[in-house]
Design a protein around this motif. Structure first.
Motif, short mmCIF file in Angstrom:
data_model
loop_
_atom_site.label_atom_id
_atom_site.label_comp_id
_atom_site.label_asym_id
_atom_site.label_seq_id
_atom_site.Cartn_x
_atom_site.Cartn_y
_atom_site.Cartn_z
N VAL A 81 -21.80 46.94 0.71
CA VAL A 81 -19.89 47.27 1.49
C VAL A 81 -19.30 46.60 1.66
CG1 VAL A 81 -19.55 48.91 3.58
CG2 VAL A 81 -21.64 49.09 3.62
N LEU A 82 -18.25 47.11 0.69
CA LEU A 82 -16.86 46.40 0.42
C LEU A 82 -15.74 47.03 0.85
CD1 LEU A 82 -16.34 44.16 -1.33
CD2 LEU A 82 -16.02 46.00 -3.20
N SER A 83 -15.44 46.75 1.99
CA SER A 83 -14.08 47.30 2.42
C SER A 83 -13.35 46.47 2.98
CB SER A 83 -14.71 48.25 3.30
OG SER A 83 -13.70 48.80 4.12
N GLN A 84 -12.04 46.98 3.45
CA GLN A 84 -11.23 45.78 4.06
C GLN A 84 -11.89 45.83 5.91
OE1 GLN A 84 -7.68 48.62 3.84
NE2 GLN A 84 -6.92 47.44 4.70
N ASP A 99 -35.62 46.75 6.82
CA ASP A 99 -35.84 44.92 7.06
C ASP A 99 -34.68 44.20 6.94
OD1 ASP A 99 -38.32 45.75 8.58
OD2 ASP A 99 -39.06 46.10 6.65
N GLY A 100 -33.33 44.53 6.62
CA GLY A 100 -32.83 43.59 6.55
C GLY A 100 -31.85 43.28 4.61
N ARG A 101 -33.13 43.64 4.33
CA ARG A 101 -33.53 43.67 2.69
C ARG A 101 -32.82 44.68 1.93
NH1 ARG A 101 -37.18 40.97 1.10
NH2 ARG A 101 -37.46 41.70 -1.02
N SER A 102 -31.70 44.00 0.91
CA SER A 102 -31.34 44.58 -0.55
C SER A 102 -29.92 45.61 0.41
CB SER A 102 -31.70 46.03 -0.78
OG SER A 102 -33.08 45.13 -1.73
N ILE A 103 -29.24 44.49 0.88
CA ILE A 103 -28.02 45.10 2.32
C ILE A 103 -27.13 44.04 1.78
CG2 ILE A 103 -26.73 45.90 4.08
CD1 ILE A 103 -28.34 47.56 2.82
N GLY A 104 -25.40 44.37 2.16
CA GLY A 104 -24.18 44.20 1.19
C GLY A 104 -23.14 43.88 2.20
N TYR A 105 -22.65 43.04 3.22
CA TYR A 105 -21.43 43.36 4.09
C TYR A 105 -20.51 42.90 3.29
CZ TYR A 105 -18.98 47.33 7.03
OH TYR A 105 -17.22 47.47 8.13
N LEU A 106 -19.55 43.03 2.23
CA LEU A 106 -17.87 42.28 2.09
C LEU A 106 -16.73 43.05 2.38
CD1 LEU A 106 -19.94 41.18 -1.21
CD2 LEU A 106 -20.26 39.85 0.95
N LEU A 107 -16.11 42.27 2.70
CA LEU A 107 -14.42 42.25 3.25
C LEU A 107 -13.89 41.65 2.34
CD1 LEU A 107 -14.24 40.72 6.83
CD2 LEU A 107 -14.78 42.95 5.90
N LYS A 108 -13.43 42.86 1.11
CA LYS A 108 -12.67 43.19 -0.14
C LYS A 108 -11.18 42.32 0.33
CE LYS A 108 -11.96 47.82 -0.69
NZ LYS A 108 -11.58 49.21 -0.35
N ASP A 109 -10.67 41.79 1.17
CA ASP A 109 -9.61 40.37 0.86
C ASP A 109 -9.92 38.81 1.21
OD1 ASP A 109 -10.09 40.52 3.72
OD2 ASP A 109 -8.32 41.07 4.62
N ARG A 110 -11.75 39.17 1.33
CA ARG A 110 -12.53 37.39 1.50
C ARG A 110 -12.96 37.07 0.02
NH1 ARG A 110 -13.22 35.00 6.03
NH2 ARG A 110 -14.72 34.38 5.67
N ALA A 125 -28.65 44.06 -5.23
CA ALA A 125 -29.43 44.51 -5.98
C ALA A 125 -31.30 43.90 -6.17
CB ALA A 125 -29.43 44.19 -6.96
N GLY A 126 -31.41 42.57 -5.67
CA GLY A 126 -33.05 41.81 -5.65
C GLY A 126 -33.20 41.46 -4.53
N GLY A 127 -33.20 42.31 -3.24
CA GLY A 127 -33.98 41.95 -2.21
C GLY A 127 -33.49 41.50 -1.35
N GLY A 128 -32.12 40.57 -2.15
CA GLY A 128 -31.45 39.87 -0.73
C GLY A 128 -30.76 40.64 0.22
N THR A 129 -30.15 39.24 0.99
CA THR A 129 -28.53 40.23 2.15
C THR A 129 -27.34 39.30 2.12
OG1 THR A 129 -30.62 40.75 3.45
CG2 THR A 129 -27.99 40.22 4.36
N VAL A 130 -26.48 40.11 1.97
CA VAL A 130 -25.14 39.52 1.55
C VAL A 130 -24.33 39.87 2.89
CG1 VAL A 130 -23.52 38.81 0.64
CG2 VAL A 130 -25.54 38.03 -0.35
N VAL A 131 -23.98 39.03 3.84
CA VAL A 131 -23.15 39.47 5.17
C VAL A 131 -22.15 38.22 5.11
CG1 VAL A 131 -22.94 40.83 7.41
CG2 VAL A 131 -24.95 41.09 5.88
N ASP A 132 -20.75 38.82 4.64
CA ASP A 132 -19.58 37.92 5.08
C ASP A 132 -19.69 37.82 6.14
OD1 ASP A 132 -16.55 37.20 5.69
OD2 ASP A 132 -16.51 37.46 3.61
#
Length: 215
Positions: A81-84, A99-110, A125-132
């Motif tokens: 998810v790439l959003s403001q 199980d929280g894998r292969s998920i990201g939530y990033l903020l556009k302005d950051r 895409a490789g199975g990791g989790t990235v959350v701002d």
């Protein structure tokens, strides 16, 4: 890596597609709404989905709801998810899926470094989790009583707003300047995490939040 992009702004959509191409991603579809996103995933079977939260027709949480549905229909589908916006209603459900894998939530302005951004996409895409971290902070705050975050003065201002008073009337009642009242209103709106939109009267939403807290 094959990617589907969902973004209602044509400039952002095309700009993101061009950026991803520079880093070796293959954009197999770039769509403008949630229905097109679901159809594109079914047609192209991508390795990664990147979606905004607010898209036509309602500009509320269509993209996020589509992401939740896609994760249910295609377990393990990498989604960023790439959003403001930090949309609390479905964000927890999305981040907890698979199980929280292969998920990201990033903020556009950051997003400050495009190379780092591309690396985060590959990590998801490789199975990791990235959350701002800012997403985490806002979600934690949203889990608390929102009215409890207000200062005593902000609570007074909100109570007068709920009675229908103007900024000038509130200023006279509390012995403040109108500028000070405006600052208190801006602060309480931010603390209540109310959406910014041309179609949304945030003062009305603030009053509704206040009235729910009194019931």
């Amino acid at each position: 890596m094959r990617v589907v992009i969902a973004e209602d702004s044509v400039l952002l959509r095309e700009g993101l597609a061009g950026l991803l191409a520079r880093f070796g991603f293959e954009v197999v579809a770039a769509v403008r709404d949630a229905a097109e996103l679901v159809a594109a995933v079914e047609d192209t079977k991508p390795d990664l989905v990147i979606t905004d939260v607010r898209m036509p027709p309602g500009f509320s949480d269509e993209g996020l709801r589509a992401a939740v549905a896609l994760r249910a229909a295609h377990p393990g589908l990498p989604v960023v998810v790439l959003s403001q916006w930090v949309q609390h209603s479905y964000a927890g459900e999305l981040l907890g899926s698979g199980d929280g894998r292969s998920i990201g939530y990033l903020l556009k302005d950051r997003v400050a470094d495009v190379t780092e951004f591309a690396g985060k996409l590959r990590r998801v895409a490789g199975g990791g989790t990235v959350v701002d971290p800012e997403v985490v902070r806002r979600m934690m705050l949203a889990g608390r009583d929102p009215l409890g975050q207000l200062s005593p003065r902000e609570s007074e201002v909100l109570a007068l707003l709920a009675e229908g008073h103007s900024n000038a009337a509130i200023a006279r009642t509390l012995g403040l300047s109108e500028a000070a009242v405006g600052k208190h209103i801006g602060s309480l709106l931010a603390k209540l995490h109310l959406p910014i939109s041309d179609d949304t009267n945030r003062r009305v939403l603030a009053v509704l939040t206040y009235l729910r807290g009194q019931s």
